[in-house]
Design an enzyme around this catalytic site. Structure first.
Site, PDB file in Angstrom:
ATOM      1  N   LYS A  19       0.835  -1.202   0.000  1.00 37.67           N
ATOM      2  CA  LYS A  19       0.000   0.000   0.000  1.00 37.67           C
ATOM      3  C   LYS A  19       0.867   1.248   0.000  1.00 37.67           C
ATOM      4  CE  LYS A  19      -2.057   2.286   3.853  1.00 37.67           C
ATOM      5  NZ  LYS A  19      -1.849   3.652   3.442  1.00 37.67           N
ATOM      6  N   ASN A  20       1.928   1.242   0.809  1.00 35.23           N
ATOM      7  CA  ASN A  20       2.772   2.417   0.955  1.00 35.23           C
ATOM      8  C   ASN A  20       3.658   2.668  -0.256  1.00 35.23           C
ATOM      9  OD1 ASN A  20       1.736   2.959   3.494  1.00 35.23           O
ATOM     10  ND2 ASN A  20       3.325   1.804   4.558  1.00 35.23           N
ATOM     11  N   ASP A  57      -4.871   8.586   8.833  1.00 29.60           N
ATOM     12  CA  ASP A  57      -4.966   7.932  10.134  1.00 29.60           C
ATOM     13  C   ASP A  57      -4.707   8.882  11.295  1.00 29.60           C
ATOM     14  OD1 ASP A  57      -5.568   5.467   9.124  1.00 29.60           O
ATOM     15  OD2 ASP A  57      -3.480   4.848   8.970  1.00 29.60           O
ATOM     16  N   ASP A  92       4.739   0.995  11.816  1.00 25.76           N
ATOM     17  CA  ASP A  92       3.455   0.412  11.427  1.00 25.76           C
ATOM     18  C   ASP A  92       3.204  -0.944  12.080  1.00 25.76           C
ATOM     19  OD1 ASP A  92       2.623   2.516   9.915  1.00 25.76           O
ATOM     20  OD2 ASP A  92       3.011   1.607   7.965  1.00 25.76           O
ATOM     21  N   ARG A 147      -4.109  10.192   3.285  1.00 26.82           N
ATOM     22  CA  ARG A 147      -2.976  11.107   3.350  1.00 26.82           C
ATOM     23  C   ARG A 147      -2.030  10.950   2.167  1.00 26.82           C
ATOM     24  NH1 ARG A 147      -0.387  14.321   7.028  1.00 26.82           N
ATOM     25  NH2 ARG A 147       1.841  14.587   6.644  1.00 26.82           N
TER      26      ARG A 147
END
Length: 437
Positions: A22-23, A118, A317, A94
């Protein structure tokens, strides 16, 4: 309101396929804005954040085809794209701020709403602003929008980041690829996701030296070309299931991510008493070749000590999963959070499951219990939500996790994957008792 309802205790056992990070994938999609034509990103996870980024790119004028099942996003970028990323999308994710660098570099202007995302603490954009200003852009805030303008284009410069920020590094690298002259970025982030985006940019024709180090040199080029690029595997999702195996005395094989991009994770899992086997290169579920590893948890984990740090340190994370593991461990564990102050909201919820956690500044001291107890809890962010689910694997009775939209932003097929691994979990609709309709 939908919740995840899980009946425990349960052990994770089986094989899980992990797709792209995802990142990384969200930033790869943003990078497509740097080149006119059709860029294709593969190994894309089917998560909510990808759909949000698709919508953002469409609103900027791109033609986007997204095949969630096959994990492919194809982005047609026109010669002229929009420059405004609206609040309704940016507030939800974000990572939308990652269009700032590409738009400023190619369109010479960008209006991006201040981001949401988040609730894990302050994550200012000071380094993004300072870096773009050093590259020659005029940057200011206007009615809630981050506005960057460079009417004559960006120019190479020397940038020293006060902290190895992943987001700032990504935005500034993308911006520098089309700047006039050479840009150096000192104290750059080194995460595998940074390596991934730099690799894709080089494939597009960018000139970047020092990839994987804290010192990057980018020589600007006139234009970039569209490419097809495969996203690096998601080490945080892989770590989620790895810690789930360790804390539940389970046995999980993870395919699609190698231990080489998560060295501290493997080390800490071994410290907990788990057996961690590096499988090297294997055949993945989609028939392609990739890496994998296996985690076999001890009957009861040993307490571990972890301090979160930028890569190659332990990732913030995965902080919730360390606390979850220590909460059922034999001994007293310690977690020091050095990046985000608001991640302690997770502690308030795992305490409802019976975890014994004491907060002192940026430290969480956790006294292990043999078993937790099911309860109603709420996710405050992506990883906190998944951490509560993993903790519930060692809780007797029923646990209901609300706020699951957070979890679905970062984990594809979360319930289905847990069922395959032997967990009694379902997504159910629950009436909101405060609704007066």
């Amino acid at each position: 309101m939908d919740v995840f309802r899980l009946t425990g205790p349960a052990q994770l056992a089986g094989t899980i396929d992990v797709r792209g990070a995802k990142n990384s994938v969200l930033k790869l999609m943003a990078a497509s804005l740097l080149a006119v034509g059709r860029t294709t990103v593969t190994n894309v996870p089917a998560i909510l954040d990808v759909r949000i980024m698709v919508e953002l790119l469409v609103r900027l004028g791109c033609e986007v085809d997204y095949d969630a099942e096959d994990g492919v996003v194809s982005i047609g970028v026109p010669a002229e794209v929009g420059i405004q990323a609206d609040y309704e999308l940016v507030r939800a994710m974000r990572a939308s701020i990652s269009v700032l660098g590409p738009l400023t570099a190619r369109m010479r202007a960008a209006h991006v709403a201040l981001p949401g995302g988040d609730a894990i603490g302050s994550r200012g954009l000071d380094m993004h602003q300072a870096g773009l200003e050093a590259l020659g852009a005029v940057v200011h805030l206007d009615h809630g929008y981050f506005v960057a303008e460079a009417p004559t284009g960006l120019r190479g410069t020397e940038i020293v980041l006060e902290f190895p920020s992943v987001g700032a590094t990504e935005n500034l690298v993308m911006a520098a690829t089309l700047a006039h002259g050479t840009t150096t970025i000192a104290n750059a982030a080194r995460e595998p996701e940074i390596v991934d985006i730099c690799t894709m940019l080089v494939e597009m024709g960018a000139q970047i030296e020092g990839i994987g180090t804290s010192d990057l040199t980018i020589t600007g080029v006139e234009s970039l070309q569209p490419v097809t690029h495969r996203t690096v595997g998601d080490r945080i999702v892989a770590g989620t299931f790895a810690f789930g195996a360790a804390l539940s005395a389970g046995d999980v094989t993870v395919r699609g991510v190698g231990l080489d991009i998560m060295p501290n994770i493997g080390m800490k899992l071994r410290d907990s008493g788990a057996t961690v086997e590096d499988l090297g290169e294997i055949i993945l579920g989609d028939g392609t070749r990739g890496k994998g590893f296996r985690v076999i948890g001890a009957p009861r984990p040993h307490a571990i000590r972890v301090a979160t740090m930028p890569f190659p340190g332990f990732p913030t994370d995965l902080q919730p999963f360390v606390i979850a593991l220590n909460s059922v461990s034999d001994g007293i564990g310690l977690l020091s959070e050095n990046l985000f102050e608001a991640r302690w909201r997770f502690v308030q919820e795992i305490a409802r499951l019976g975890a014994k956690v004491r907060i002192d500044g940026n430290h969480a001291l956790v006294t292990g219990s043999e078993i937790l107890s099911g309860a109603e809890v709420e996710a405050s962010d992506i990883r906190a939500g998944a951490g509560l689910v993993m903790a519930a694997l060692r809780a007797g009775g029923v646990t209901e996790v609300s706020g699951i939209d957070h979890i679905e932003r970062g984990y594809e097929n979360f319930v289905d994957n847990l069922r395959v691994l032997g967990v009694d979990i379902e997504r159910v609709e629950k009436r909101d008792v405060l609704s007066f309709d």
